[in-house]
Structure formats: structure tokens, C-alpha cells
Design an enzyme around this catalytic site. Structure first.
Site, PDB file in Angstrom:
ATOM      1  NE  ARG A   1      -4.049   1.835   2.284  1.00 45.61           N
ATOM      2  CZ  ARG A   1      -4.152   2.974   3.164  1.00 45.61           C
ATOM      3  NH1 ARG A   1      -3.188   2.979   4.269  1.00 45.61           N
ATOM      4  NH2 ARG A   1      -5.123   3.721   3.158  1.00 45.61           N
TER       5      ARG A   1
ATOM      6  CG  HIS B   1      -1.757   5.436  -0.566  1.00 47.30           C
ATOM      7  ND1 HIS B   1      -2.386   6.014   0.167  1.00 47.30           N
ATOM      8  CD2 HIS B   1      -2.128   4.364  -1.309  1.00 47.30           C
ATOM      9  CE1 HIS B   1      -3.528   5.146   0.523  1.00 47.30           C
ATOM     10  NE2 HIS B   1      -3.542   4.292  -0.612  1.00 47.30           N
TER      11      HIS B   1
ATOM     12  CG  ASN C   1      -1.153   8.390   2.652  1.00 48.46           C
ATOM     13  OD1 ASN C   1      -1.594   7.234   2.465  1.00 48.46           O
ATOM     14  ND2 ASN C   1      -0.820   9.514   2.078  1.00 48.46           N
TER      15      ASN C   1
ATOM     16  CG  HIS D   1      -8.140  -3.873  -1.812  1.00 47.03           C
ATOM     17  ND1 HIS D   1      -8.922  -2.780  -2.451  1.00 47.03           N
ATOM     18  CD2 HIS D   1      -7.079  -3.035  -1.278  1.00 47.03           C
ATOM     19  CE1 HIS D   1      -8.438  -1.603  -2.305  1.00 47.03           C
ATOM     20  NE2 HIS D   1      -7.323  -1.818  -1.695  1.00 47.03           N
ATOM     21  CB  THR D   2      -6.515 -10.735  -2.429  1.00 43.72           C
ATOM     22  OG1 THR D   2      -6.882 -12.271  -2.359  1.00 43.72           O
ATOM     23  CG2 THR D   2      -4.933 -10.841  -2.539  1.00 43.72           C
TER      24      THR D   2
END
Length: 322
Positions: A75, A79, A109, A207-208
Site C-alpha cells: 500500500r 500511495h 494516509n 485487497h486480497t
């Protein structure tokens, strides 16, 4: 006179060739922003050959104490790349002296981006082995790939050679993809950085694994949950990188609204829904496309050559006072 003219013409052509060669060298040394020029998976083979092993070792140790770390690290890379390109800007702390305002405190964040301490540990280990060689931006790129692989997902040759930025971009950070974005907004945000619908569906597949705060889910927090309570993004295999995420979408069980819209939004039928079904049917297809999309994302507006710097501390731009 004719011989003199021929000599002058030959000399002029030679000068033009030299100028052209010099321009090519300048372009190669600086890289071409937005296309990954100057990046190579073998970038550190000569200057710091143990780079990947060092990053992997630190992540393995961190993962023992915190199973969420792999998902948190990927992530951070996501981002980072969506703001200013993949330049490590997300890692910078507030610094009044350097006129830097951190991206860590924007809504996307704040209190959710995590794993910065693991990045610090990786940087320290690399500085001990190869001082002033490996950039913080490359640490994020490698950490993302290694995190996916350790969780059972695909591996890929990470393009390396990013240099670190010396500024942040709060306006862009405030426009990161949101859990509540409708599909057309998500598509636009991805298109703005050169990513298409296949990249969108593939990268959302991260997102798994991992967790999210309950207030960001479709069902919000239950009466028994406090705000900030963590929920598994994939209730079936929460710590494994696989294609179960897409099966969840097909059953209407995605945790994040921005995930479910890839199937339920009116424009999804002719854009993202067929890709969701394809990835649900074939984990091999998902893994292949995920790796391709991660490489594309890692190539967003890289700083190469003499642009940027190699930070000694990922939280601070280089200064004598540091």
C-alpha cells in the site's frame, strides 16, 4: 576551392554527429519521465548485489511479529507512485526547515498508512551494506514485490534505479483513490497516471490480503465495533495473496465500496466486470496481469540519472544538519 568546401562540409557533418551523440548521452543519463527510461532490474547488480536479499530478510523478520506488514508495504508503494510518481515522497516527515509538509497526514494516509518503521529498518540495513547506493523509492518497489511473493503471490523483475524526490505534493495526495469513489472516478484517477481498466482491476486485487478499518467498509462498523476496529479485506484467506478477492466480489462480499463498484456500477458491465470474472476464473491470469500492472505503476514519472537524490534517511531530504 572545391576541396576546401568538401572539407568544411565534412567537418560540419562531424560536428552535428558529435552534438547528436552528446544529446543522446544527456537523455540517457537523466531518463525520460513517465516511461521508466533508465530503470533496470539489474540496476544494483554491480553496486549493491545483495539488495534484494537484504530487503527480503528484514520483511521476513517483520512479518513474524506483524502479519499485516506485507499488505501495508504494498500500500505504501501504491500511495507513493500515485503522488508525484514513484519517488519516495510519502516517506518524508514534516520538516519546517526544508519547507516540507508530509503526505502522511492526508485523509487517505492518516492513521492507516503504516510500515514506515520497517522501511527505516530496511534502509539502515542497506546503508550498512552499501552506503549511499539504494534509494528509498526503490526500497518501496522491492518491498512491494517481495511482500506479494512471501504471501503466496507472483514475483516479477522490479525495474530499479528510481531516485528520491525532495518535495511532497499535498494536493495530489488529497486526490488518492478513495474507498468511496464511484467507478468512473477511479477510472479517471488511474487514467491520469497512465493505467487502464485492466490495471485498475488487477491492482485493486491487492485487497486480497490485509485489513481495513471498519468505517471504510460497505457495512460500516457494527454496534459492537469501535471506530478503527480492523476487518479482514478477504474473509476467506486474509493473509494469503490469491484470487479469492474476485470471488468475494462476485458474491457481493467485497469489504470496500470501491471494490464492489467494479461489478455493480452501471458502467462496469462493459468495462471492469468482465475482467473481474476473468480473474476469478483464473488465478494464473490474475497473477500475470497483476505483475504487469505493478511494473507499469512502478514506471510512473521516475526520477533517474541526476534528478532527485539518494536519501540517507527516508524520512528526511539530505542536509548537512541531518
Amino acid at each position: 576551392m572545391a576541396a576546401s568546401s568538401r572539407f568544411s562540409l565534412a567537418a560540419a557533418r562531424c560536428s552535428l554527429l558529435l552534438i547528436a551523440a552528446a544529446l543522446v548521452l544527456v537523455l540517457l543519463s537523466h531518463g525520460a519521465h513517465g516511461h521508466g527510461a533508465g530503470l533496470s532490474s539489474s540496476f544494483y547488480d554491480g553496486s549493491c548485489p545483495g539488495t534484494r536479499d537484504i530487503v527480503r530478510r528484514v520483511i521476513q523478520d517483520a512479518r513474524v511479529a506483524d502479519a499485516r506488514i506485507p499488505a501495508s508495504l504494498i500500500r505504501l508503494h501504491f500511495h507513493d507512485c500515485f503522488v508525484n510518481g514513484c519517488d519516495g515522497s510519502l516517506l518524508l516527515d514534516d520538516d519546517l526547515q526544508a519547507a516540507i509538509m508530509t503526505e502522511k497526514k492526508v485523509i487517505a494516509n492518516n492513521r492507516s498508512a503504516r510500515g514506515f518503521n520497517v522501511v527505516d529498518d530496511i534502509k539502515r540495513a542497506l546503508e550498512n551494506a552499501c552506503p549511499d547506493i539504494v534509494s528509498c523509492a526503490d526500497i518501496l518497489a522491492l518491498a512491494a514485490e517481495i511482500s506479494v511473493e512471501l504471501a503466496g503471490g507472483p514475483s516479477w523483475s522490479v525495474p530499479l534505479g528510481h531516485r528520491d524526490g525532495t518535495t511532497t505534493n499535498i494536493e495530489s495526495a488529497n486526490n488518492l483513490p478513495s474507498p468511496f469513489d464511484p467507478l468512473e472516478t477511479l477510472q479517471e484517477k488511474f487514467r491520469n497516471v497512465g493505467l487502464d481498466d485492466t490495471d485498475l482491476v488487477a491492482l485493486q486485487g491487492a485487497h486480497t490480503f490485509g485489513r481495513t478499518q471498519c468505517q471504510f467498509t460497505q457495512r460500516n462498523c457494527t454496534a459492537r465495533q469501535r471506530a478503527g476496529a480492523l476487518v479482514n479485506l478477504d474473509g476467506v484467506t486474509p493473509n494469503v495473496f490469491d484470487n479469492k478477492y474476485y470471488s468475494n466480489l462476485l458474491r457481493g462480499r467485497a469489504q470496500l465500496p470501491s471494490d464492489q463498484v467494479m461489478l455493480s456500477d452501471p458502467v462496469a458491465a462493459v468495462t471492469t466486470a468482465p475482467i473481474v470474472r476473468r480473474f476469478s476464473d483464473s488465478q494464473k491470469d490474475f497473477f500475470k496481469n497483476f505483475a504487469t500492472s505493478m511494473i507499469k505503476m512502478g514506471n510512473i514519472s521516475p526520477l533517474t540519472g541526476r534528478d532527485g537524490e539518494i536519501r540517507k534517511n527516508c524520512r528526511r531530504v539530505n542536509k548537512k544538519s541531518y
